[in-house]
Structure formats: C-alpha cells, structure tokens
Design a protein around this motif. Sequence first.
Motif, mmCIF file in Angstrom:
data_model
loop_
_atom_site.group_PDB
_atom_site.id
_atom_site.type_symbol
_atom_site.label_atom_id
_atom_site.label_comp_id
_atom_site.label_asym_id
_atom_site.label_seq_id
_atom_site.Cartn_x
_atom_site.Cartn_y
_atom_site.Cartn_z
ATOM 1 N N GLY A 13 19.669 20.199 23.245
ATOM 2 C CA GLY A 13 18.639 20.831 22.441
ATOM 3 C C GLY A 13 17.416 19.960 22.240
ATOM 4 N N THR A 14 17.624 18.655 22.091
ATOM 5 C CA THR A 14 16.488 17.748 21.918
ATOM 6 C C THR A 14 15.588 17.771 23.139
ATOM 7 N N ASP A 15 16.196 17.740 24.336
ATOM 8 C CA ASP A 15 15.397 17.811 25.564
ATOM 9 C C ASP A 15 14.585 19.098 25.611
ATOM 10 N N LYS A 16 15.216 20.196 25.210
ATOM 11 C CA LYS A 16 14.517 21.480 25.250
ATOM 12 C C LYS A 16 13.353 21.502 24.256
ATOM 13 N N GLU A 17 13.520 20.867 23.102
ATOM 14 C CA GLU A 17 12.416 20.777 22.143
ATOM 15 C C GLU A 17 11.263 19.945 22.706
ATOM 16 N N ILE A 18 11.604 18.856 23.383
ATOM 17 C CA ILE A 18 10.565 18.019 23.990
ATOM 18 C C ILE A 18 9.812 18.807 25.057
ATOM 19 N N VAL A 19 10.546 19.512 25.898
ATOM 20 C CA VAL A 19 9.928 20.292 26.970
ATOM 21 C C VAL A 19 9.066 21.421 26.400
ATOM 22 N N ALA A 20 9.482 21.970 25.259
ATOM 23 C CA ALA A 20 8.709 23.042 24.618
ATOM 24 C C ALA A 20 7.477 22.517 23.879
ATOM 25 N N GLY A 21 7.306 21.202 23.833
ATOM 26 C CA GLY A 21 6.130 20.623 23.197
ATOM 27 C C GLY A 21 6.253 20.408 21.706
ATOM 28 N N ARG A 22 7.485 20.474 21.193
ATOM 29 C CA ARG A 22 7.670 20.344 19.746
ATOM 30 C C ARG A 22 8.100 18.955 19.306
ATOM 31 N N TYR A 23 8.325 18.064 20.235
ATOM 32 C CA TYR A 23 8.954 16.795 19.862
ATOM 33 C C TYR A 23 8.659 15.765 20.936
ATOM 34 N N GLY A 24 8.914 14.495 20.635
ATOM 35 C CA GLY A 24 8.818 13.443 21.640
ATOM 36 C C GLY A 24 7.555 12.606 21.536
ATOM 37 N N TRP A 25 7.681 11.367 22.027
ATOM 38 C CA TRP A 25 6.571 10.413 22.030
ATOM 39 C C TRP A 25 6.628 9.628 23.334
ATOM 40 N N ALA A 26 5.507 9.538 24.018
ATOM 41 C CA ALA A 26 5.438 8.752 25.246
ATOM 42 C C ALA A 26 5.384 7.258 24.908
ATOM 43 N N PRO A 27 5.733 6.389 25.864
ATOM 44 C CA PRO A 27 5.563 4.954 25.629
ATOM 45 C C PRO A 27 4.103 4.632 25.302
ATOM 46 N N PRO A 28 3.855 3.614 24.489
ATOM 47 C CA PRO A 28 2.476 3.268 24.103
ATOM 48 C C PRO A 28 1.576 3.095 25.330
ATOM 49 N N GLY A 29 0.407 3.699 25.278
ATOM 50 C CA GLY A 29 -0.548 3.589 26.363
ATOM 51 C C GLY A 29 -0.283 4.500 27.540
ATOM 52 N N ARG A 30 0.719 5.363 27.430
ATOM 53 C CA ARG A 30 1.083 6.254 28.528
ATOM 54 C C ARG A 30 0.954 7.706 28.102
ATOM 55 N N GLU A 31 0.667 8.582 29.053
ATOM 56 C CA GLU A 31 0.601 10.008 28.758
ATOM 57 C C GLU A 31 1.967 10.668 28.903
ATOM 58 N N ARG A 32 2.725 10.236 29.926
ATOM 59 C CA ARG A 32 3.986 10.899 30.253
ATOM 60 C C ARG A 32 5.196 10.074 29.823
ATOM 61 N N LEU A 33 6.255 10.809 29.513
ATOM 62 C CA LEU A 33 7.541 10.235 29.127
ATOM 63 C C LEU A 33 8.580 10.681 30.146
ATOM 64 N N VAL A 34 9.367 9.754 30.665
ATOM 65 C CA VAL A 34 10.536 10.118 31.464
ATOM 66 C C VAL A 34 11.610 10.577 30.482
ATOM 67 N N ILE A 35 12.073 11.812 30.631
ATOM 68 C CA ILE A 35 13.041 12.333 29.675
ATOM 69 C C ILE A 35 14.457 11.973 30.117
ATOM 70 N N GLY A 36 15.445 12.470 29.375
ATOM 71 C CA GLY A 36 16.845 12.254 29.723
ATOM 72 C C GLY A 36 17.466 11.146 28.908
ATOM 73 N N HIS A 37 18.264 11.509 27.884
ATOM 74 C CA HIS A 37 18.941 10.482 27.091
ATOM 75 C C HIS A 37 20.459 10.530 27.250
ATOM 76 N N GLU A 38 20.983 11.606 27.842
ATOM 77 C CA GLU A 38 22.419 11.678 28.141
ATOM 78 C C GLU A 38 22.602 11.203 29.582
ATOM 79 N N SER A 39 22.899 9.951 29.757
ATOM 80 C CA SER A 39 22.801 9.322 31.074
ATOM 81 C C SER A 39 24.159 9.131 31.740
ATOM 82 N N LEU A 40 24.103 8.885 33.026
ATOM 83 C CA LEU A 40 25.246 8.419 33.804
ATOM 84 C C LEU A 40 24.704 7.768 35.062
ATOM 85 N N GLY A 41 25.206 6.590 35.356
ATOM 86 C CA GLY A 41 24.738 5.893 36.547
ATOM 87 C C GLY A 41 25.758 4.910 37.070
#
Length: 353
Positions: free
Chosen positions: A40-68
Amino acid sequence: MQALTVIPHAAGSLAVREISAPEPGAGELLVEGLAVGVCGTDKEIVAGRYGWAPPGRERLVIGHESLGRVAHAPPDSGFAADDLVVGVVRRPDPVPCGACAHGEFDMCRNGRYTERGIKELDGYASRHWKVETSYAVRLDPALAEVGVLLEPTSVVAKAWQQVEKVGSRAWFEPRTVLVTGAGPIGLLAALLGVRRGLEVHVLDRVTEGRKPRLVAGLGATYHSSGLAAAVEKVRPDVVIEATGAAQVVFDAIAATASYGVVCLTGVSPAGRAITIEAGTLNREIVLENDVVIGSVNAGLGHYAEAARALAGADLGWLNGLITRRVPLSRFHEAFTPEPDDVKVIITLDAPAR
C-alpha cells in the motif's frame, strides 16, 4: 542499470530509468536484485500522495520489500557471495533521538529517520543495490522464491512483540486472536499467531478464493460475515487490525475480552468521517483494562525473528501468498489490482541460480 523510479508527489511519474550502477564502500554489500514486493505504501507513492526523493534529486528509486543475492561482500563481514539477503528499510535519524540512539530506530521520536524506497533514500527496485552489512539480513537459502515476504513479516513480528510487552503488565495468557484483514499483513500476523499456539481467527470480506484457502492452510478459522458475527463466536483476547478501515478499527476496539489488547497495523485514509459512541467505548476500555496500540515499521531484532519464522513456515503456504510475479519490464501490471490478489511482486530479471 535499470531501476523503477518515481517523482514523489507527482502522480503518473512511475517509470523504469537508467541509473548509475552502485559502487559499494567499506562495510557495504553489493547485491544483485531479485525481487521487490508491492504494498500500500508503494501505491500511495506512485499515486503522488507520499514519498520523498533523496536530497538534491527529483526521482526516487522505489521498493522497500527487497530480496537479493550478494554479488560482493567485504572480507570478514560475515556475508559471502550468493548469500540470500534482504535490506532493512529504516535508518536512524542523524541527531539522534533517544530511541534511535539506543538502536530502536523503528520507534523514532522526532521523525528525522530515513527509509529506503520511501523517504530520502533510494529503494531496492533496481538490478543491483548496495546495503550496509549492519542493515542486511541473511535468509535461509530455501526462501529464494518467497524471501521478499521478510519485510512485511518483520512488521507483524514487531506488532506481536508490542502486544506481548503490553500484556506483560499483568498476568497474560491469551488463547484467541482475531486478525481483521486477510491481506499480506493480516495473513502473516495469523501465521505468527499460529506459531504461538493461539486459536487464530481471520476476518475479511471475500467469501471464496485464495484468502479462505490460505487461512484454512494455517489451521485457522476464516470469517466473512462481518465483525459482529465473528465476535459472537469468539471473544478475542488479542486483535491484530490490518485493514485500516475506520469503522472496523473502532468496532475491533470494542470486540475484545476483558484485558484485551488491540494492535493497529493498518493505516487509515484521511478525510473520512464516521460516527462513534465514544462514551461507551471509553467506558469499556477503562473498566476492562483494555489497551489499544499502534505499531509500524520494524527494528533489527524484528527482522531476525521474521527470518526465523519464514524459515520454519511451510514453503507451499508462503508461495500461496504471492499471487503474481511481474517482470520489471511490465511494472505497471503490478500496480493494477486483480480480484484474488494477496501479494504482487516485481521480479528484477536476475538470472536463475
């Protein structure tokens, strides 16, 4: 290198972009991204209701539920190439507050924390990512197909810990738990309830399909006739609320047995008003020594507990939580809900091993 990015607070900006490959520093792992979960958090970010880009940047790489999978690890780090890992989401604030100073950054008091894929730090939806060794969690190799569930499991591991801490203020031997909502958080909360030997009941609106089957697969009881009907059959000692639906929240608070604990994990949308009889609700909470608590995010200990829980769970059941696996090239499909969805993940097209 490809990554899934968004301009926070700009709806319609979700796009795969080429970004620079990460260069790990001392004490950091280089990780080949396998998958990220969509919540749900990702969907809120994509909908423009939430989220903050890194300082000095316009875009944020999303995805907090990771696997690698570890591609490179520093010597003597305790990690090795090919280890299956998940990156922790939150980082403590730089000030820090008292909680962060004591390693409890999930309980940050001043809100200056940062979060991968959410708040001022790039997330994990990229072909490769880096993470500090102290914020990486190793998983059992058997979890290669389902390890993306670790982050949401850590959230409910914390919720259960909070319930047990509150309960320990006096004699506390709960027998029954009602989980409201059979999404990923609710079902994983039910899993951890079953692991505790409790009689678990799960309430949701759907009457057939994947959710009732998953609940039955835990040996738990599924309810779909509304909260009142469920409570009539079982007066729960514990309620884990995972819908965020305002009416369900308040009804759940009034549903527990005496000395009941209600843990709220669902985030309610703002702006919707409901009418409640506050006096009666307050009277019940006071006279029955009930407690209502909120719980969000997770600390390092919760991730470790979640990793143990997943390693001990039935792999077939865990696989059943993952409804769809969408490749990065078709990322839009992951944000288009389908009726029987539980957890949708985006695969990062890493080669199978």
